[in-house]
Design a protein around this motif. Sequence first.
Motif, PDB file in Angstrom:
ATOM      1  N   MET A   5       0.798  -0.867  -0.080  1.00 17.58           N
ATOM      2  CA  MET A   5       0.181  -0.223  -0.464  1.00 17.58           C
ATOM      3  C   MET A   5       1.159   1.061   0.166  1.00 17.58           C
ATOM      4  O   MET A   5       0.808   2.763  -0.597  1.00 17.58           O
ATOM      5  CB  MET A   5      -0.651  -0.221   1.532  1.00 17.58           C
ATOM      6  CG  MET A   5      -1.336   1.157   0.748  1.00 17.58           C
ATOM      7  SD  MET A   5      -3.323   1.849   0.085  1.00 17.58           S
ATOM      8  CE  MET A   5      -3.774   0.072  -0.176  1.00 17.58           C
ATOM      9  N   ILE A   6       1.674   1.246   1.084  1.00 21.06           N
ATOM     10  CA  ILE A   6       3.250   2.139   0.669  1.00 21.06           C
ATOM     11  C   ILE A   6       3.771   2.650  -0.790  1.00 21.06           C
ATOM     12  O   ILE A   6       3.699   4.077  -1.098  1.00 21.06           O
ATOM     13  CB  ILE A   6       4.175   2.158   1.478  1.00 21.06           C
ATOM     14  CG1 ILE A   6       3.915   1.876   3.148  1.00 21.06           C
ATOM     15  CG2 ILE A   6       4.880   2.963   1.072  1.00 21.06           C
ATOM     16  CD1 ILE A   6       4.983   1.167   4.178  1.00 21.06           C
ATOM     17  N   ASN A   7       3.666   1.629  -1.394  1.00 19.66           N
ATOM     18  CA  ASN A   7       4.160   1.217  -3.300  1.00 19.66           C
ATOM     19  C   ASN A   7       3.379   2.265  -4.131  1.00 19.66           C
ATOM     20  O   ASN A   7       3.087   3.317  -4.651  1.00 19.66           O
ATOM     21  CB  ASN A   7       4.233   0.229  -3.313  1.00 19.66           C
ATOM     22  CG  ASN A   7       5.478  -0.174  -2.678  1.00 19.66           C
ATOM     23  OD1 ASN A   7       6.441   0.426  -1.500  1.00 19.66           O
ATOM     24  ND2 ASN A   7       5.845  -1.323  -3.220  1.00 19.66           N
ATOM     25  N   ILE A  43      12.101   1.870   0.377  1.00 14.71           N
ATOM     26  CA  ILE A  43      11.814   0.967  -1.174  1.00 14.71           C
ATOM     27  C   ILE A  43      11.209   1.344  -1.912  1.00 14.71           C
ATOM     28  O   ILE A  43      10.953   0.952  -3.706  1.00 14.71           O
ATOM     29  CB  ILE A  43      10.832  -0.527   0.287  1.00 14.71           C
ATOM     30  CG1 ILE A  43      11.914  -1.061   0.562  1.00 14.71           C
ATOM     31  CG2 ILE A  43      10.257  -0.887  -0.830  1.00 14.71           C
ATOM     32  CD1 ILE A  43      11.229  -1.743   1.811  1.00 14.71           C
ATOM     33  N   ALA A  44       9.732   2.121  -1.358  1.00 15.96           N
ATOM     34  CA  ALA A  44       8.800   3.066  -2.603  1.00 15.96           C
ATOM     35  C   ALA A  44       9.564   3.185  -3.277  1.00 15.96           C
ATOM     36  O   ALA A  44       9.138   3.338  -4.816  1.00 15.96           O
ATOM     37  CB  ALA A  44       8.044   3.544  -1.201  1.00 15.96           C
ATOM     38  N   LEU A  45      10.236   4.028  -2.927  1.00 18.27           N
ATOM     39  CA  LEU A  45      10.598   5.644  -3.798  1.00 18.27           C
ATOM     40  C   LEU A  45      11.761   5.056  -4.746  1.00 18.27           C
ATOM     41  O   LEU A  45      12.087   5.392  -6.157  1.00 18.27           O
ATOM     42  CB  LEU A  45      11.821   6.915  -2.983  1.00 18.27           C
ATOM     43  CG  LEU A  45       9.953   7.454  -2.354  1.00 18.27           C
ATOM     44  CD1 LEU A  45      11.361   8.401  -1.601  1.00 18.27           C
ATOM     45  CD2 LEU A  45       9.129   8.316  -3.635  1.00 18.27           C
ATOM     46  N   ILE A  86       3.330  10.714  -6.765  1.00 16.88           N
ATOM     47  CA  ILE A  86       4.012  11.176  -7.940  1.00 16.88           C
ATOM     48  C   ILE A  86       2.910  11.604  -9.229  1.00 16.88           C
ATOM     49  O   ILE A  86       4.127  12.354 -10.129  1.00 16.88           O
ATOM     50  CB  ILE A  86       5.144   9.763  -7.966  1.00 16.88           C
ATOM     51  CG1 ILE A  86       6.844   9.959  -6.942  1.00 16.88           C
ATOM     52  CG2 ILE A  86       5.834  10.143  -9.243  1.00 16.88           C
ATOM     53  CD1 ILE A  86       7.200   8.768  -7.089  1.00 16.88           C
ATOM     54  N   GLU A  87       2.213  10.110  -9.363  1.00  9.78           N
ATOM     55  CA  GLU A  87       1.823  10.236 -10.514  1.00  9.78           C
ATOM     56  C   GLU A  87       1.012  11.608 -10.379  1.00  9.78           C
ATOM     57  O   GLU A  87       0.679  12.332 -12.205  1.00  9.78           O
ATOM     58  CB  GLU A  87       1.234   8.954 -11.016  1.00  9.78           C
ATOM     59  CG  GLU A  87       0.295   9.685 -12.007  1.00  9.78           C
ATOM     60  CD  GLU A  87      -1.484   8.592 -11.941  1.00  9.78           C
ATOM     61  OE1 GLU A  87      -1.623   8.153 -12.779  1.00  9.78           O
ATOM     62  OE2 GLU A  87      -1.200   8.147 -11.231  1.00  9.78           O
ATOM     63  N   GLU A 142      19.495   3.594   4.201  1.00 10.86           N
ATOM     64  CA  GLU A 142      18.013   3.044   4.202  1.00 10.86           C
ATOM     65  C   GLU A 142      16.861   3.577   2.974  1.00 10.86           C
ATOM     66  O   GLU A 142      16.575   2.957   2.566  1.00 10.86           O
ATOM     67  CB  GLU A 142      17.515   3.347   5.169  1.00 10.86           C
ATOM     68  CG  GLU A 142      17.609   2.545   6.940  1.00 10.86           C
ATOM     69  CD  GLU A 142      17.665   1.458   6.455  1.00 10.86           C
ATOM     70  OE1 GLU A 142      17.075   0.479   5.823  1.00 10.86           O
ATOM     71  OE2 GLU A 142      17.642   0.356   7.957  1.00 10.86           O
ATOM     72  N   LEU A 143      17.519   5.067   3.165  1.00  9.67           N
ATOM     73  CA  LEU A 143      16.721   5.406   1.538  1.00  9.67           C
ATOM     74  C   LEU A 143      17.230   5.200   0.185  1.00  9.67           C
ATOM     75  O   LEU A 143      16.065   5.453  -1.109  1.00  9.67           O
ATOM     76  CB  LEU A 143      16.639   6.537   1.479  1.00  9.67           C
ATOM     77  CG  LEU A 143      16.145   7.214   3.065  1.00  9.67           C
ATOM     78  CD1 LEU A 143      16.245   9.055   3.211  1.00  9.67           C
ATOM     79  CD2 LEU A 143      14.411   7.287   2.876  1.00  9.67           C
ATOM     80  N   GLN A 144      18.308   4.322   0.641  1.00 14.43           N
ATOM     81  CA  GLN A 144      18.554   3.915  -1.538  1.00 14.43           C
ATOM     82  C   GLN A 144      19.188   4.614  -1.766  1.00 14.43           C
ATOM     83  O   GLN A 144      18.814   5.105  -3.052  1.00 14.43           O
ATOM     84  CB  GLN A 144      17.786   2.569  -1.550  1.00 14.43           C
ATOM     85  CG  GLN A 144      17.009   2.013  -1.201  1.00 14.43           C
ATOM     86  CD  GLN A 144      16.542   0.539  -1.711  1.00 14.43           C
ATOM     87  OE1 GLN A 144      17.017   0.131  -2.176  1.00 14.43           O
ATOM     88  NE2 GLN A 144      15.215   0.705  -1.058  1.00 14.43           N
TER      89      GLN A 144
END
Length: 469
Positions: free
Chosen positions: A90-92, A123-125, A99-100, A162-164
Motif C-alpha cells: 500500500m505504501i508503494n 523501497i517505495a521511492l 508521484i503520478e 535505508e533510503l537507497q
Amino acid sequence: MEKKNISRRSFLKIFGAGSVTAVATLAGCKGGNKAGVQAAEEYKNQVEPPIGKMTYRENPKTKEKVSVLGYGMMRLPTKVNNSDEFDQEMINKQIDYAIEHGMNYFDTSPVYCQGKSERCTGIALHRHKRSEYFVATKLSNFNRDYWAADKAKEMYHNSMKELQVEYLDYYLLHAVGGSMEEFKGRYVDNGMMDYLLKEREAGRIRNLGFSFHGKQKVFDEVIALHDKYHWDFVQIELNYLDWDYANEISNNNVDASYLYAELYKRGIPAVIMEPLLGGRLANLPQYLAAELKSHAPERSVASWAFRYAGTPEGVLTVLSGMTYMEHLKDNLLSYCPLVPLSDDEMRYLDKEIAQKIVGLENIPCNDCKYCMPCPYGIDIPAIFVHYNKCKNEGSLPMGVGDAEYRKHRRQYLISLDRVVPRNRQPDHCIGCHQCEPHCPQSIRITRELHKISDMIESLKRDPLGERTV
C-alpha cells in the motif's frame, strides 16, 4: 519582533492572498482498521484529483520546482490484521499515485514508524527515477548516546543506506528548540555541524536546515547563526490555530506568525509541518465542521487548513502524513492546483474558527507520538485523542447536572476500552516523566494522564453521577 508584530493586514500582504495565481503550489505510526473504514466512509463520493495540475514553488537556491504538497512518511499504513507490520504494498501504491499527480517531496526520519519509515520510504521511492523526487530526512539524535560524533555520523550514513540514495536533497537537524545547551551538545561541540557543512559542500547534502519545536529564545539564537551556517530551509509548525494562538495554547510554543516572519525577512524557505495539528483541524466538533461545510459544501474540513498553510509565498512545501488513499486524494484536490485563500476566508478562519477552537481548552496533543514508546506501555496519544474527541462532541460525562450522565459515562468507558487496551490506559502511569521532554507541545503529560485516570476511577465508582467528575 513582538509576538503580534505581524498584523492581519501584514499577514495578508506577505501571503499575497487573492493575488497569487492558481497555477503558481517519533516513534509510533499505528493505524487501525476502524480508522480506515471511517476514512473511506467520509470520502466515499470523493472526486479524483486531476493529473498535471499540481502547484509548485521554486527553491531559491537550487531553482528546482518543489510540489507545495509534501508527503510526511510518519503515519504509514499498516497491515489490516497487524498494526505493527507496515503495508509496503500500500505504501508503494500511495507513493506511485502521489508521484503520478505531481508530488515530489517526501519527508521521513530514522525514528518514525518504530524506526522503519526510512526503509519503507526507500523501497517505495527506489522504484522511481531519482530525478522524480526529493527526499528529506533528519539527524534524530535525541538519545545522548547519539550525541557522540561517531554515532551521529552512523545515523546520517544509515539514512542514505535505508533510503537507497547517494545524496539527500533535504537534511534537517531534528527538533531544535529545547535549549542551546542541547543544540550545542547534539550538533556543535561534537563537530557534527562542521561535518554536515562539508557534506553539503561535497553535494551529498543538497539543502541543510532544521525543524523547530520549542522556545523562542532558542529559535532566535539558532536562526541568528544563518550568517555562519546559511540555513537552506527551516521546518516550522504553521496552521490557522498556531498562527496567533500557539503560545496561548502552550507557554513553550511560539506563534507561527513570528516564526514565519523571521524566516521570510531572511529569505529562508519554510517547510510546514502539522497543517492539521495531528488531525485536530480535520476532526473539529460537529458544529464547527458544519459551519465550514456551509461556507464550502464541496470542500472537506481539512482542505481549509491545507489551503491556509499553502497560501504563503515563503512556504516551499506543506507536509501531510497521509495514512489512507482517501486522505492523499483529498489533499491533492487542495493543491492541484492550489486556490489561495481570499482575504475574507483568512479573516473567517482567524476570527471565527480559531478563536472557537481555543475556547475548547482541549489537551493540545497533535498525535505526533514523539512521547512514545512509553516504558510502561501506556498509549499516551490515543488516550488524549479519545478524551479530546469526547469533549468536542459534548459526550464527556460531567457528573452532577449532566442530564445524560449515565449515557455519557457508559459511552466513554466502553469507547476507551475499544480504542486503548486496558493495560495501556492512564492508570498504569507511574509518573516517571520520561515522555515530557520529547513533547513538542510541552504538555505536562503525567499530570494530564493522572487527571484522566482519576476521572475514569470516579466514573467507575459513581454510576449514578452523584459526584462531579
